[in-house]
Design a protein around this motif. Sequence first.
Motif, PDB file in Angstrom:
ATOM      1  N   ASP A   1       0.841  -1.193   0.000  1.00  0.00           N
ATOM      2  CA  ASP A   1       0.000   0.000   0.000  1.00  0.00           C
ATOM      3  C   ASP A   1       0.884   1.253   0.000  1.00  0.00           C
ATOM      4  OD1 ASP A   1      -1.818   2.024   0.513  1.00  0.00           O
ATOM      5  OD2 ASP A   1      -3.023   0.794   1.884  1.00  0.00           O
TER       6      ASP A   1
ATOM      7  N   THR B   1     -13.866   5.799  -1.137  1.00  0.00           N
ATOM      8  CA  THR B   1     -14.161   4.644  -0.298  1.00  0.00           C
ATOM      9  C   THR B   1     -15.465   4.015  -0.756  1.00  0.00           C
ATOM     10  OG1 THR B   1     -14.750   3.948   1.957  1.00  0.00           O
ATOM     11  CG2 THR B   1     -15.206   6.228   1.387  1.00  0.00           C
TER      12      THR B   1
ATOM     13  N   ARG C   1     -10.150  -0.626  15.701  1.00  0.00           N
ATOM     14  CA  ARG C   1     -10.628  -1.257  14.477  1.00  0.00           C
ATOM     15  C   ARG C   1     -11.356  -2.545  14.840  1.00  0.00           C
ATOM     16  NH1 ARG C   1      -6.599   1.821  13.655  1.00  0.00           N
ATOM     17  NH2 ARG C   1      -6.173   2.731  11.618  1.00  0.00           N
TER      18      ARG C   1
ATOM     19  N   ASP D   1     -12.813  -6.181  13.578  1.00  0.00           N
ATOM     20  CA  ASP D   1     -12.724  -7.191  12.514  1.00  0.00           C
ATOM     21  C   ASP D   1     -14.062  -7.915  12.377  1.00  0.00           C
ATOM     22  OD1 ASP D   1     -11.774  -8.876  10.553  1.00  0.00           O
ATOM     23  OD2 ASP D   1     -10.562 -10.120  11.899  1.00  0.00           O
TER      24      ASP D   1
ATOM     25  N   PHE E   1     -15.799   3.949   7.860  1.00  0.00           N
ATOM     26  CA  PHE E   1     -15.216   2.933   6.978  1.00  0.00           C
ATOM     27  C   PHE E   1     -15.955   1.601   7.135  1.00  0.00           C
ATOM     28  CE2 PHE E   1     -11.446   5.800   6.844  1.00  0.00           C
ATOM     29  CZ  PHE E   1     -11.349   5.914   5.460  1.00  0.00           C
TER      30      PHE E   1
ATOM     31  N   GLU F   1     -15.603  -1.153   3.950  1.00  0.00           N
ATOM     32  CA  GLU F   1     -14.668  -0.662   2.927  1.00  0.00           C
ATOM     33  C   GLU F   1     -13.979  -1.876   2.292  1.00  0.00           C
ATOM     34  OE1 GLU F   1     -13.374   1.905   1.149  1.00  0.00           O
ATOM     35  OE2 GLU F   1     -11.828   0.510   0.463  1.00  0.00           O
TER      36      GLU F   1
ATOM     37  N   TYR G   1     -10.359  -2.822   3.070  1.00  0.00           N
ATOM     38  CA  TYR G   1      -9.980  -3.168   4.440  1.00  0.00           C
ATOM     39  C   TYR G   1     -10.263  -4.626   4.799  1.00  0.00           C
ATOM     40  CZ  TYR G   1      -9.098   1.795   5.382  1.00  0.00           C
ATOM     41  OH  TYR G   1      -8.599   3.077   5.366  1.00  0.00           O
ATOM     42  N   TYR G   2     -10.888  -5.376   3.864  1.00  0.00           N
ATOM     43  CA  TYR G   2     -11.079  -6.808   4.145  1.00  0.00           C
ATOM     44  C   TYR G   2      -9.720  -7.460   4.409  1.00  0.00           C
ATOM     45  CZ  TYR G   2     -16.097  -7.171   2.981  1.00  0.00           C
ATOM     46  OH  TYR G   2     -17.465  -7.061   2.982  1.00  0.00           O
TER      47      TYR G   2
ATOM     48  N   LYS H   1      -7.086  -6.044   5.443  1.00  0.00           N
ATOM     49  CA  LYS H   1      -6.508  -5.503   6.672  1.00  0.00           C
ATOM     50  C   LYS H   1      -7.283  -5.994   7.896  1.00  0.00           C
ATOM     51  CE  LYS H   1      -5.237  -1.092   4.372  1.00  0.00           C
ATOM     52  NZ  LYS H   1      -3.799  -1.127   4.070  1.00  0.00           N
TER      53      LYS H   1
ATOM     54  N   VAL I   1     -10.403  -5.373   8.771  1.00  0.00           N
ATOM     55  CA  VAL I   1     -11.158  -4.288   9.393  1.00  0.00           C
ATOM     56  C   VAL I   1     -12.560  -4.261   8.780  1.00  0.00           C
ATOM     57  CG1 VAL I   1     -11.323  -1.784   9.718  1.00  0.00           C
ATOM     58  CG2 VAL I   1      -9.083  -2.903   9.810  1.00  0.00           C
TER      59      VAL I   1
END
Lengths: 310, 313
Positions: free
Chosen positions: A67, A115, A226, A228, A280, A283, A286-287, A289, A291
Amino acid sequence: MSPTVQCGAVSQVVVVGGTHGNEMSGVCLAKHWLQDPSELHRKSFTAEVLLANPIAVERCVRYIDRDLNRSFSHELLSASGSESDSYEAKRAREIYQKYGPKQSSLNFVIDLHNTTSNMGTTFLLFKGDNFALHLANYLQTKCVDPSFPCHILLIDIPEGGHVHLQSMGKHSVSLELGPQPQGVARADVLTRMRALVNCSLDFLDLFNQGTEFPSFETDVHQVLYRADFPRNEDGEIEAVIHSELQDKDYLPLKPGDPIFQRLNGEDILYNGEKQIYPVFINEAAYYEKKVAFIATEKTHCLVPALKVQN
Amino acid sequence: MTARRVLNPVQRVAIFGGTHGNELSGVFLVNHWLKHGEEIARPGIEVRPFITNPGAVEKCVRYVDTDLNRVFDSENLRNENNLNLSYEVKRAQYINSIFGPKGSEDAYDVILDLHNTTSHMGATLILEDSKDDFTIQMFNYIKTSMAPLACSVLLIEHPRLKYATTRSIAKHPIGVEVGPQPQGVLRADVLDKMRRIIKHALDFINYFNDGKEFLPCILEVFKVLDNVAYPRNANGDCTAIIHNNLQDQDWKELKPGDPMFLTLDGRMIAYEGDCIVYPTFINEAAYYEKNQAFTTTQKMTLCAQAIRCTEPK
């Protein structure tokens, strides 16, 4: 009453698109402005345009190796380059050399993002960057669009220090607009982003020309943690964002409200102790990540007046 | 007296997910059904959930080398040059060996292939053959069962634009396309619609096998006319995007003179066809690389004969 903050004039303004190659509003605008930059000219400066990750743009992916918007760490930027470095590490060094801080000038970075979350117009900025807060406040007042309400979100700086592209600016803001799928350019989102960039440049120009911006109070969102997705033992997602939470970014989530739903019909409830403001939500990027959403708290801050230093 | 078609019972049904690895509703549902098959079980029918492009699912991309949903033509399926085949062509041959061979008696009776789109198409069923009475009857049943929720039917029969889909190896290929949903995202509302379509499809097959006669029916479909490309400059970059007036207006009429594109220098480009069309796949993310801004269709009505099964159980 807090004293007026004085800052030197802004001499370099960089508008960045394609930091993530599949966030199309910034990609389309940056490509257009590279061909025809006339729109970016102001009395006191002409903004420069940067297509930050051209290979990711070409392939329409977020990034190639890593990233780019997490690659502006001191560690990566100061390392002596080697052939085996990731594409984004090399690219971050190139960009930093050209647009990073210089002793002689004060730079402002505007980084354009999209986003898939329903976040309207979000100004991502660093805590304590009063200059950026003034810009956000100016846009909140002068560039209103009820379809994309404005929010200020303070960037969560990792423990190791800055990593975001915009951190190479003395002052900076990311314009995060949504919802928009990856790889799609929507006219409403693009038109909105274009208006915001133009209005930002107007603000910087007014500042350079001596306009004093009075102090103001505003709400800002600060990251708490964050969250999950629920996962099974293989790490696979077991439940999706609850339909009652989907698209509800920046709205209060109270203890007991549903956050996820399983395919067997079971709801998973928010079991925290205090009200939070999720952002977010769902988003796409962010899957990986891990999140599902980011929990924030809303705080209030007083921003002192701002004026250019003569 | 109207004719009635007597057809063999349906014995084998496959449900494909992950034909495009970043269309997550189908990936999620098929993975769920692989562990919890009771929801899709129907008496006397083999219902097999299957992830068609695991390599793409793993990376959360549409495909690894080439679009799997375009390579089920006889040339690719027969190609024996094993060293130089793309991941998806190899995969297509493997899928054909399990669920085909395409065009043969041994092929699966029904394949339901699950897709998502970034376009505002709602629940959509894709029909490949306007003479396939069994599938038309099934779509009519699904549409009725989904009401009041709209469920549109796209007929992709076209001499030039029809493509060799993954599901085309089945005797009755069925595309299920639900949107809008961004790539790489799971939305609860989209998931729910897709799940209901599959339930109704399997229920229909179950009733059919049980000997229920389905009376002659008519079905409104949108038949593919053409694809409309983006305006591009010499570098190949898009110089215009879908106009705000057209965005999210899938299945609604587009008249000559209506706004179609907005150029980056602020001009409107109007639709210049000579008749009213019904656009669909408007601003689908995956079609930028195929240079398709949207697909135009015309509305028409198909009639299906009554159908019933040969030997009611």
